[in-house]
Design an enzyme around this catalytic site. Structure first.
Site, PDB file in Angstrom:
ATOM      1  N   PHE A   1      43.427  28.126   6.537  1.00 36.32           N
ATOM      2  CA  PHE A   1      44.605  28.649   7.221  1.00 36.32           C
ATOM      3  C   PHE A   1      45.158  27.633   8.209  1.00 36.32           C
ATOM      4  O   PHE A   1      44.410  26.955   8.910  1.00 36.32           O
ATOM      5  CB  PHE A   1      44.254  29.926   8.011  1.00 36.32           C
ATOM      6  CG  PHE A   1      43.669  31.026   7.190  1.00 36.32           C
ATOM      7  CD1 PHE A   1      44.477  31.939   6.535  1.00 36.32           C
ATOM      8  CD2 PHE A   1      42.289  31.163   7.073  1.00 36.32           C
ATOM      9  CE1 PHE A   1      43.924  32.966   5.776  1.00 36.32           C
ATOM     10  CE2 PHE A   1      41.728  32.184   6.325  1.00 36.32           C
ATOM     11  CZ  PHE A   1      42.550  33.084   5.669  1.00 36.32           C
ATOM     12  N   ASP A   2      46.468  27.538   8.266  1.00 35.33           N
ATOM     13  CA  ASP A   2      47.113  26.952   9.424  1.00 35.33           C
ATOM     14  C   ASP A   2      47.021  28.013  10.523  1.00 35.33           C
ATOM     15  O   ASP A   2      46.901  29.199  10.222  1.00 35.33           O
ATOM     16  CB  ASP A   2      48.573  26.629   9.083  1.00 35.33           C
ATOM     17  CG  ASP A   2      49.308  26.048  10.271  1.00 35.33           C
ATOM     18  OD1 ASP A   2      48.695  25.269  11.008  1.00 35.33           O
ATOM     19  OD2 ASP A   2      50.488  26.391  10.455  1.00 35.33           O
ATOM     20  N   LYS A   3      47.064  27.617  11.781  1.00 38.53           N
ATOM     21  CA  LYS A   3      46.890  28.604  12.847  1.00 38.53           C
ATOM     22  C   LYS A   3      48.206  29.234  13.282  1.00 38.53           C
ATOM     23  O   LYS A   3      48.426  30.431  13.113  1.00 38.53           O
ATOM     24  CB  LYS A   3      46.206  27.973  14.065  1.00 38.53           C
ATOM     25  CG  LYS A   3      45.943  28.971  15.207  1.00 38.53           C
ATOM     26  CD  LYS A   3      45.273  28.319  16.388  1.00 38.53           C
ATOM     27  CE  LYS A   3      46.246  27.459  17.176  1.00 38.53           C
ATOM     28  NZ  LYS A   3      47.295  28.255  17.866  1.00 38.53           N
TER      29      LYS A   3
END
Length: 661
Positions: free
Chosen positions: A336-338
């Site tokens: 995941f990107d945050k």
């Protein structure tokens, strides 16, 4: 009703055969076009024949009724068989035609009449049930706007075809009408149902400057909008195109079955000939042709894929084809990107410290530099500073993964992270280092400001975790995902805080886009099947490199075109549904293959080792098996992942509270 034998459901061969029929004589087109009526007449003749035999005790009535029913019934089947043969396809229609002619030759009129009726009636039922599997796509296409109210030169609004709308036109949308194009509200307000775009049925409030999307419905209010995107360029147009392309794409399983059926059907024909040569039992040979029809096998996999893609479209999940379904179901690692993915994406200055005096001057210089950037952190800083005196910025240099360096009023201003401060040789005393460490431990992203090599300000910017994300991540684990990893350009303290709160497997901060891509390659080298979830813009290299790229689409996001899966309206809670749906679709596909092969084996075994099996029973079971696999595939339209899901109104409320915090 169009031609509806199993071969017609093949997207290429079916089109070729139907084109051949269209090119044929008017009589051929007329007969094929009247299949439903022929089916009904055949049924009535069969009933009349049996009535003549048992009630009137007349074999003449019985035989002639069944002969006529057989000839009428076999006519459209034989035409389709002939046209299929012309394009070098040995279709099921050919097998049935030969079987019926053979039954007539041996004067087995009962078998020939019942077989043709069952084949035609089964085709009719197949078409009816197949139409339901396409219902989600049909619902979408029916929402395509056809007209619009355009403001003319005299100021009046006149109805025109939606294809005549150009970008920049002013359009009027009334209560209950479809929004014709993607645009911006110029006047008025109301609530719009955007379920065709986002999958949510909760109406969204729209006011001046709000974006609206083609295909959505204005439930109340009246508004004037400016056309920003028209025709196929609208978000709705892209969604329909994407879903239609996904339905037309073929998985490896479908391609295998196409190759298999290409050789299987002639093999059944050859088997029938061999049986006749050795047994001289024409009825046995003809029955083998009927029982060996691979109809359920040919239709089983495509109907599962179409139903799965349709379910996704109705729930705001766009799956780009059968291969995506096959690959996504195998994913064991999700990266995941945050910001904007695990978090709301609305950054705010949570903590700040200034070093030295002239705070107002520092803020003015900082705002002048940040105004040159469209980075989310820059927007948060500008929102915090508010109105100030802006200065002219010169010699702006964007440092990749670091920040911005610029000249303002003769001063060299550096705004960015610690890596930029190192590069600019900005000194940080013990107090500043402790402040930085504390800000990081509190989960902040850091923005440091230096003027002429001296640290002047430290700001901590935080984002809020999306409501319901922790529960959604647990659902992913329950579905078999072993590794949940977050990669972010934020500092390690911020990323660790998010990882601890959400129970992630790994967390890595201070990562540039190319470093994220390299990390994904590293995971793949270990044999992991990796999906990457991001915004589809900044993380496009990672989306492209991952086995499955999943974009948090907000309607206008370019991720609709660049990723494998799009979660409409940036709704993270759709991700577990998407993964569960692909797994259910794969299971459904296997079930259909097993049913199809199992039925053929049972029929052939019954024919060879029992005395009750005959052509009519075989055709009845054959058509029933096709209906069973279609109905089994249709179950996917009702698929819903169990467990509590955050309601749309609750999610919106929570995000508003987070933004206001």
């Amino acid at each position: 009703m169009e031609s509806i034998s199993v071969i017609d459901k093949h997207p290429i061969l079916g089109l070729s055969i139907n084109n051949k029929i269209l090119e044929g004589s008017k009589m051929q087109r007329y007969i094929v076009g009247k299949k439903n009526q022929i089916t009904l007449i055949s049924a009535l003749l069969i009933v009349f024949g049996f009535f003549g035999r048992f009630a009137l005790e007349s074999l003449v009535i019985f035989n002639w009724s069944l002969v006529i029913a057989s000839i009428l019934g076999v006519a459209p089947i034989a035409i389709q068989a002939y046209q299929a043969f012309k394009v070098r396809v040995i279709s099921i229609d050919i097998l049935v035609t030969i079987a019926v002619i053979g039954a007539l030759m041996i004067q087995n009129y009962e078998e020939s009449a019942i077989v043709t009726f069952l084949f035609l009636f089964g085709s009719y039922l197949e078409q009816r049930t197949l139409n339901k599997t396409r219902s989600a796509i049909k619902e979408l296409t029916e929402l395509v706007p056809e007209s619009a109210l355009k403001q003319m030169e005299n100021g009046n609004f006149e109805e025109i075809d939606v294809d005549e709308v150009d970008e920049g036109d002013i359009l009027l949308v009334k209560t209950g009408a479809k929004v014709p194009v993607d645009g911006t509200v110029l006047f008025g307000e109301g609530h719009i149902n955007e379920s065709s775009i986002t999958g949510e049925s909760v109406p969204v409030s729209k006011t001046i400057d709000s974006e609206v999307f083609a295909g959505s419905i204005l439930e109340n209010g009246t508004m004037q909008i400016r056309a920003d995107r028209v025709g196929e360029d609208t978000t709705f147009g892209k969604i329909i195109e994407l879903v239609e392309e996904a339905q037309d794409s073929k998985s490896e399983a479908e391609r295998f079955i196409d190759r298999f059926s290409k050789y299987y059907t002639p093999a059944v024909l050859i088997l029938g000939v061999i049986v006749w040569l050795f047994s001289r039992d024409i009825e046995l040979a003809i029955t083998i042709l009927v029982l060996g029809c691979p109809g359920a096998l040919v239709i089983g996999v495509p109907v599962s894929n179409v139903a799965g893609i349709g379910n996704g479209a109705r729930h705001g999940v766009l799956l780009k084809g059968s291969e995506v379904i096959n690959d996504f179901r195998k994913v064991d690692t999700i990266v995941f990107d945050k910001t904007g993915t695990l978090t709301v994406g609305n950054l705010e200055v949570a903590e700040k410290i200034f070093y030295g005096k002239n705070t107002e001057e520092v803020l003015g210089l900082l705002a002048s530099v940040e105004r040159e950037s469209d980075h989310p952190l820059a927007n948060a800083v500008l929102q915090y500073i508010g109105e100030t005196n802006f200065s002219t910025v010169k010699e702006t240099e964007v440092v990749k993964g670091g920040g911005i360096v610029a000249k303002v009023n003769g001063h060299r201003i550096a705004v960015g992270n610690e890596a930029l401060m190192e590069k600019e040789n900005v000194a940080r005393n013990e107090k500043a280092k402790k402040d930085i460490k504390r800000f990081e431990s509190n989960g902040n992203s850091l923005v440091l400001t230096a003027i002429d090599g001296q640290l002047k300000a430290l700001m901590g910017i935080r984002d809020q975790i999306r409501p319901g994300v922790k529960q959604d991540l647990q659902k992913l684990k329950n579905l078999g995902v072993k590794n949940l990893v977050v990669l972010s350009g934020d500092n390690q303290g911020t990323v660790d805080l998010v990882a601890r709160e959400l129970g992630l497997t790994e967390a890595h901060g201070h990562m540039l886009p190319d470093e994220k891509s390299a990390y994904i390659e590293k995971l793949q080298a270990k044999g992991q099947i990796v999906a990457f979830v991001g915004d589809g813009v900044n993380d496009s290299p990672s989306l492209a490199l991952a086995d499955i790229g999943i974009a948090m689409g907000s309607g206008t996001d370019v991720a609709i075109e660049t990723s494998d899966v799009v979660l409409m309206n940036a709704d993270f809670s759709r991700l577990p549904h998407a993964l569960g749906l692909t797994k259910a679709t794969a299971r459904n596909m296997k079930q259909n293959i097993s049913i199809a092969i199992g039925v053929v084996l049972v029929l052939l075994a019954s024919l060879l080792f029992s005395k009750w099996m005959n052509m009519s029973i075989g055709m009845l079971v054959h058509e029933a098996s096709i209906l069973i696999v279609i109905l089994n595939g249709m179950r996917l339209l009702r698929y819903h992942l169990g467990g509590k899901r955050v309601k749309p109104e609750e999610r919106v409320k929570a995000e508003k509270l987070a933004k206001a915090a």
